[in-house]
Design a protein around this motif. Sequence first.
Motif, PDB file in Angstrom:
ATOM      1  N   ALA A 134      11.514   3.275   5.079  1.00  0.00           N
ATOM      2  CA  ALA A 134      12.222   2.048   5.215  1.00  0.00           C
ATOM      3  C   ALA A 134      11.655   1.831   4.188  1.00  0.00           C
ATOM      4  O   ALA A 134      12.801   0.938   3.820  1.00  0.00           O
ATOM      5  CB  ALA A 134      12.276   2.050   6.869  1.00  0.00           C
ATOM      6  N   VAL A 135      10.832   2.324   3.682  1.00  0.00           N
ATOM      7  CA  VAL A 135       9.766   1.012   2.532  1.00  0.00           C
ATOM      8  C   VAL A 135      10.136   1.548   1.634  1.00  0.00           C
ATOM      9  O   VAL A 135      10.594   0.960   0.464  1.00  0.00           O
ATOM     10  CB  VAL A 135       8.171   1.027   2.530  1.00  0.00           C
ATOM     11  N   TRP A 136      10.738   2.776   0.955  1.00  0.00           N
ATOM     12  CA  TRP A 136      10.899   3.538   0.317  1.00  0.00           C
ATOM     13  C   TRP A 136      12.677   3.123  -0.072  1.00  0.00           C
ATOM     14  O   TRP A 136      12.837   2.297  -1.321  1.00  0.00           O
ATOM     15  CB  TRP A 136      11.138   4.971   0.372  1.00  0.00           C
ATOM     16  N   LEU A 157      -1.363   8.428   4.831  1.00  0.00           N
ATOM     17  CA  LEU A 157      -1.982   7.441   5.200  1.00  0.00           C
ATOM     18  C   LEU A 157      -2.015   7.049   6.143  1.00  0.00           C
ATOM     19  O   LEU A 157      -2.136   5.351   7.249  1.00  0.00           O
ATOM     20  CB  LEU A 157      -0.259   5.934   4.471  1.00  0.00           C
ATOM     21  N   LYS A 158      -1.563   7.828   7.583  1.00  0.00           N
ATOM     22  CA  LYS A 158      -1.704   7.879   9.421  1.00  0.00           C
ATOM     23  C   LYS A 158      -0.830   6.753   9.797  1.00  0.00           C
ATOM     24  O   LYS A 158      -0.772   5.909  10.321  1.00  0.00           O
ATOM     25  CB  LYS A 158      -3.028   7.638   9.472  1.00  0.00           C
ATOM     26  N   LYS A 216       0.596  -0.996  -0.395  1.00  0.00           N
ATOM     27  CA  LYS A 216       0.081   0.169   0.508  1.00  0.00           C
ATOM     28  C   LYS A 216       0.791   1.448  -0.297  1.00  0.00           C
ATOM     29  O   LYS A 216       0.442   2.028  -0.788  1.00  0.00           O
ATOM     30  CB  LYS A 216      -0.948  -0.410   1.491  1.00  0.00           C
ATOM     31  N   VAL A 217       2.200   1.045   0.963  1.00  0.00           N
ATOM     32  CA  VAL A 217       2.931   2.091   0.635  1.00  0.00           C
ATOM     33  C   VAL A 217       3.815   2.337  -0.468  1.00  0.00           C
ATOM     34  O   VAL A 217       3.389   3.684  -0.660  1.00  0.00           O
ATOM     35  CB  VAL A 217       3.945   2.039   1.791  1.00  0.00           C
ATOM     36  N   ILE A 218       3.988   1.453  -1.352  1.00  0.00           N
ATOM     37  CA  ILE A 218       4.799   1.692  -2.756  1.00  0.00           C
ATOM     38  C   ILE A 218       3.687   2.305  -3.553  1.00  0.00           C
ATOM     39  O   ILE A 218       3.989   3.463  -4.557  1.00  0.00           O
ATOM     40  CB  ILE A 218       5.470   0.667  -2.826  1.00  0.00           C
ATOM     41  N   ALA A 219       2.659   1.400  -3.757  1.00  0.00           N
ATOM     42  CA  ALA A 219       1.728   2.214  -4.762  1.00  0.00           C
ATOM     43  C   ALA A 219       0.997   3.737  -3.819  1.00  0.00           C
ATOM     44  O   ALA A 219       0.635   4.307  -5.570  1.00  0.00           O
ATOM     45  CB  ALA A 219       0.264   1.069  -4.501  1.00  0.00           C
ATOM     46  N   ALA A 220       0.677   4.209  -2.969  1.00  0.00           N
ATOM     47  CA  ALA A 220       0.619   5.326  -2.500  1.00  0.00           C
ATOM     48  C   ALA A 220       1.865   6.573  -3.291  1.00  0.00           C
ATOM     49  O   ALA A 220       1.322   7.638  -3.654  1.00  0.00           O
ATOM     50  CB  ALA A 220       0.340   5.477  -1.489  1.00  0.00           C
ATOM     51  N   THR A 221       2.774   5.714  -3.257  1.00  0.00           N
ATOM     52  CA  THR A 221       4.075   6.609  -3.745  1.00  0.00           C
ATOM     53  C   THR A 221       4.344   6.702  -5.432  1.00  0.00           C
ATOM     54  O   THR A 221       5.122   8.040  -5.725  1.00  0.00           O
ATOM     55  CB  THR A 221       5.313   5.862  -2.636  1.00  0.00           C
ATOM     56  N   HIS A 238       6.073  15.501  -5.870  1.00  0.00           N
ATOM     57  CA  HIS A 238       5.893  14.321  -5.478  1.00  0.00           C
ATOM     58  C   HIS A 238       5.741  14.295  -3.954  1.00  0.00           C
ATOM     59  O   HIS A 238       5.541  15.100  -3.174  1.00  0.00           O
ATOM     60  CB  HIS A 238       7.567  13.530  -6.072  1.00  0.00           C
ATOM     61  N   TRP A 239       5.296  12.653  -2.695  1.00  0.00           N
ATOM     62  CA  TRP A 239       5.775  13.063  -1.567  1.00  0.00           C
ATOM     63  C   TRP A 239       7.227  13.177  -1.293  1.00  0.00           C
ATOM     64  O   TRP A 239       7.900  12.952  -1.664  1.00  0.00           O
ATOM     65  CB  TRP A 239       5.040  11.073  -1.791  1.00  0.00           C
ATOM     66  N   SER A 240       6.674  13.664  -0.070  1.00  0.00           N
ATOM     67  CA  SER A 240       7.586  13.347   1.038  1.00  0.00           C
ATOM     68  C   SER A 240       7.102  12.303   2.339  1.00  0.00           C
ATOM     69  O   SER A 240       6.381  11.740   2.108  1.00  0.00           O
ATOM     70  CB  SER A 240       7.960  14.159   1.751  1.00  0.00           C
ATOM     71  N   THR A 241       8.067  12.367   2.833  1.00  0.00           N
ATOM     72  CA  THR A 241       8.311  10.740   4.210  1.00  0.00           C
ATOM     73  C   THR A 241       7.371  10.930   4.898  1.00  0.00           C
ATOM     74  O   THR A 241       6.155  10.726   5.198  1.00  0.00           O
ATOM     75  CB  THR A 241       9.031  10.379   4.522  1.00  0.00           C
ATOM     76  N   ARG A 242       7.198  12.494   4.934  1.00  0.00           N
ATOM     77  CA  ARG A 242       6.467  13.538   6.038  1.00  0.00           C
ATOM     78  C   ARG A 242       5.004  13.015   5.513  1.00  0.00           C
ATOM     79  O   ARG A 242       3.907  13.102   6.321  1.00  0.00           O
ATOM     80  CB  ARG A 242       6.599  14.657   6.563  1.00  0.00           C
TER      81      ARG A 242
END
Length: 361
Positions: free
Chosen positions: A129-131, A120-121, A93-98, A110-114
């Motif tokens: 870590a996922v990135w 995504l809460k 889910k994190v990768i798909a949202a990114t 583009h997204w930042s980690t924060r």
Amino acid sequence: MANRPAPALEIGEKDRAELERWTRSSSVPAGLAQRARIVLLAGAGHSNTETAARVGVSRPTVIAWRERYLHRGLAGLVDEPRSGRPRVVDRAKVIAATLLPPPKKYGVRHWSTRLLARHLKIADATVAAVWREAGIQPWRAESFRFSTDPELVAKVTDVVGLYLNPPENAIVLSIDEKSQIQALDRTQPVLPTQPHLIERRSHDYVRHGTTTLFAALEIATGKVTAACKPRHRQTEFLTFLRQVARAYPDDGTGRELHLVMDNYAAHKAPTVKAWLAANPRIVVHFTPTHASWMNLVEVWFSIIERQTIHRGTYGSVKDLNAKIRQFIDGWNDRAHPFVWTKTADQILKKANRQTTSNAEH
């Protein structure tokens, strides 16, 4: 009635050594190190109130951890496993949202980690870590362009064949020009390199003009024939071609000069074509459009840019030209060939990709 001071805890030597190790270790959780300090102070005879003040916690907290150690020893200071199923982050889910663009309400590209963590809460450290694991870097971007030359295969095969297997008794030269080289002079003297200090220069400068460097790199030896011109037109280019022809005269054996050039308009001007037609021993090989990186003289241009032009200060265009000629003289004394390693098939395997856009729009 005043509270009676609590008796000192009895701590065995083995436990004391372990507690002291916890207070010194950088890998022990901060909470566990704090509890170790509480127990050690209690074992040294300090009152609960004094221990609380020293550690920065409340008096009931000191009493609670004293009791835990008294009844369970070191095991009582360690956090117990929490009840319930541990939280699991949906990595997919994190990768798909990114990989999807952020909603318009955020106003970013583009997204930042924060920002993604907030969306995504989840914790931003989890996103990071996922990135890292997935090798995703949304903050980075590179440019690319595929050649649309209809003669791509033929030109790549021709130029690479010239590099890897040049004709017998022929000289192969890579020719191009580096235009708009600025004669920049800093407003303050450059501070030279010193022990523990790199070279320093003022950020502001005075621009005294520009020059154009024409260069022909001999593939077999790495030697360079060059000229600095004030303009960048077909007239200057034709003058330079005549200079190259004089530098490599006909020795009576029919020796050919093979010139590798890009598709700049001055290289295909009528006057240049007429001169080449009158000099049949000079054969021109054009790189594909948008593939000037195949011209080996570009490697040499990057060297002179890094080693002389970029780091220099010049009081005039004449001074800049003199420094360029000085570098070329020194280069030719220590010249070495540039070895091409990629075959035409290896290049075409990457070049023949599906068209992603129309370069003419």
